[in-house]
Design a protein around this motif. Structure first.
Motif, mmCIF file in Angstrom:
data_model
loop_
_atom_site.group_PDB
_atom_site.id
_atom_site.type_symbol
_atom_site.label_atom_id
_atom_site.label_comp_id
_atom_site.label_asym_id
_atom_site.label_seq_id
_atom_site.Cartn_x
_atom_site.Cartn_y
_atom_site.Cartn_z
ATOM 1 N N GLY A 194 0.844 -1.181 0.000
ATOM 2 C CA GLY A 194 0.000 0.000 0.000
ATOM 3 C C GLY A 194 0.879 1.230 0.000
ATOM 4 N N SER A 195 0.322 2.331 -0.437
ATOM 5 C CA SER A 195 1.056 3.584 -0.504
ATOM 6 C C SER A 195 0.319 4.648 0.298
ATOM 7 N N VAL A 196 1.088 5.452 1.015
ATOM 8 C CA VAL A 196 0.520 6.555 1.788
ATOM 9 C C VAL A 196 1.359 7.805 1.576
ATOM 10 N N THR A 197 0.781 8.917 1.975
ATOM 11 C CA THR A 197 1.523 10.164 2.095
ATOM 12 C C THR A 197 1.517 10.540 3.560
ATOM 13 N N TYR A 198 2.712 10.812 4.100
ATOM 14 C CA TYR A 198 2.849 11.301 5.469
ATOM 15 C C TYR A 198 2.923 12.816 5.408
ATOM 16 N N GLN A 199 2.101 13.482 6.194
ATOM 17 C CA GLN A 199 2.147 14.931 6.348
ATOM 18 C C GLN A 199 2.498 15.209 7.795
ATOM 19 N N ASP A 200 3.726 15.672 8.009
ATOM 20 C CA ASP A 200 4.247 15.840 9.357
ATOM 21 C C ASP A 200 4.508 17.305 9.682
ATOM 22 N N THR A 201 4.324 17.639 10.950
ATOM 23 C CA THR A 201 4.810 18.891 11.508
ATOM 24 C C THR A 201 5.924 18.516 12.468
ATOM 25 N N VAL A 202 7.104 19.063 12.223
ATOM 26 C CA VAL A 202 8.297 18.707 12.982
ATOM 27 C C VAL A 202 8.750 19.923 13.776
ATOM 28 N N VAL A 203 9.121 19.689 15.040
ATOM 29 C CA VAL A 203 9.556 20.776 15.919
ATOM 30 C C VAL A 203 10.912 20.422 16.527
ATOM 31 N N ARG A 204 11.679 21.474 16.849
ATOM 32 C CA ARG A 204 12.966 21.274 17.499
ATOM 33 C C ARG A 204 12.801 21.482 18.998
ATOM 34 N N GLY A 205 13.280 20.516 19.774
ATOM 35 C CA GLY A 205 13.221 20.601 21.230
ATOM 36 C C GLY A 205 14.587 20.339 21.821
ATOM 37 N N ASP A 206 14.621 20.114 23.113
ATOM 38 C CA ASP A 206 15.876 19.856 23.817
ATOM 39 C C ASP A 206 16.581 18.603 23.310
ATOM 40 N N ASP A 207 15.806 17.632 22.824
ATOM 41 C CA ASP A 207 16.384 16.379 22.338
ATOM 42 C C ASP A 207 16.524 16.345 20.823
ATOM 43 N N GLY A 208 16.420 17.496 20.179
ATOM 44 C CA GLY A 208 16.523 17.550 18.723
ATOM 45 C C GLY A 208 15.156 17.617 18.071
ATOM 46 N N TRP A 209 15.109 17.276 16.815
ATOM 47 C CA TRP A 209 13.875 17.337 16.036
ATOM 48 C C TRP A 209 12.977 16.150 16.371
ATOM 49 N N ARG A 210 11.657 16.441 16.494
ATOM 50 C CA ARG A 210 10.660 15.413 16.750
ATOM 51 C C ARG A 210 9.394 15.748 15.958
ATOM 52 N N ILE A 211 8.623 14.731 15.644
ATOM 53 C CA ILE A 211 7.351 14.917 14.946
ATOM 54 C C ILE A 211 6.286 15.240 15.986
ATOM 55 N N ALA A 212 5.609 16.387 15.810
ATOM 56 C CA ALA A 212 4.549 16.813 16.729
ATOM 57 C C ALA A 212 3.170 16.414 16.213
ATOM 58 N N HIS A 213 3.041 16.328 14.901
ATOM 59 C CA HIS A 213 1.746 15.979 14.299
ATOM 60 C C HIS A 213 2.018 15.199 13.029
ATOM 61 N N ARG A 214 1.323 14.081 12.883
ATOM 62 C CA ARG A 214 1.444 13.284 11.657
ATOM 63 C C ARG A 214 0.050 12.913 11.193
ATOM 64 N N THR A 215 -0.205 13.168 9.914
ATOM 65 C CA THR A 215 -1.426 12.705 9.263
ATOM 66 C C THR A 215 -1.004 11.731 8.177
ATOM 67 N N VAL A 216 -1.629 10.578 8.163
ATOM 68 C CA VAL A 216 -1.328 9.556 7.169
ATOM 69 C C VAL A 216 -2.503 9.499 6.198
ATOM 70 N N ARG A 217 -2.219 9.723 4.935
ATOM 71 C CA ARG A 217 -3.252 9.695 3.892
ATOM 72 C C ARG A 217 -2.988 8.525 2.954
ATOM 73 N N ALA A 218 -3.975 7.670 2.790
ATOM 74 C CA ALA A 218 -3.855 6.541 1.874
ATOM 75 C C ALA A 218 -3.853 7.033 0.438
ATOM 76 N N ARG A 219 -3.062 6.376 -0.376
ATOM 77 C CA ARG A 219 -3.022 6.659 -1.819
ATOM 78 C C ARG A 219 -3.774 5.530 -2.499
ATOM 79 N N ARG A 220 -4.991 5.831 -2.961
ATOM 80 C CA ARG A 220 -5.837 4.797 -3.557
ATOM 81 C C ARG A 220 -6.178 5.066 -5.021
ATOM 82 N N VAL A 221 -6.096 6.340 -5.436
ATOM 83 C CA VAL A 221 -6.487 6.728 -6.769
ATOM 84 C C VAL A 221 -5.352 7.512 -7.406
ATOM 85 N N PRO A 222 -4.907 7.137 -8.604
ATOM 86 C CA PRO A 222 -3.805 7.866 -9.233
ATOM 87 C C PRO A 222 -4.208 9.287 -9.623
#
Length: 133
Positions: free
Chosen positions: A102-130
């Motif tokens: 299966g194929s998806v698109t990840y849409q992430d919001t990444v933030v920098r914190g004390d431990d480096g970069w981390r993903i704060a928000h992730r939306t996963v969208r399925a790719r079903r139609v070309p």
């Protein structure tokens, strides 16, 4: 402040590590990828909006054998936001134990914190139609 080459490499590594950690079942290391109160939206895959590391871990465990055996990420595109966050879009391929993919698109919001970069928000969208956004 503009993203440095080092920032871009660190964010790409962060996104790439997701597949390695999940495929190996190292769900106790999710804190290396996500902020503690991450929002992880898998509604497009029939799931729900998950809030927090524990919810993401529990959802993966609940899927059990239905989880892909391999996650592959490619085509990472980073866009800086004015507030210091980074919007990352990438493509994901999942391979199931029966060989289906299966194929998806990840849409992430990444933030920098004390431990480096981390993903704060992730939306996963399925790719079903070309040829669709």
């Amino acid at each position: 402040m503009p993203l440095t080459v080092e920032d871009r490499l660190a964010i790409a590594d962060l996104i790439n590590r997701h597949g390695h950690l999940t495929d190996s079942g190292d769900l106790d290391a999710l804190h290396e990828l996500f902020v503690p109160d991450v929002i992880y939206d898998v509604t497009d895959l029939g799931g729900q909006v998950l809030t927090g590391l524990a919810a993401v871990r529990e959802a993966a465990l609940a899927l059990g054998e239905a989880n892909p055996v391999a996650h592959h990420v490619t085509n990472i595109v980073l866009t800086e936001a004015a507030d210091g966050r980074v919007h990352a879009q990438s493509k994901g391929l999942g391979v199931k134990s029966d060989g289906t993919t299966g194929s998806v698109t990840y849409q992430d919001t990444v933030v920098r914190g004390d431990d480096g970069w981390r993903i704060a928000h992730r939306t996963v969208r399925a790719r079903r139609v070309p040829l669709t956004p």
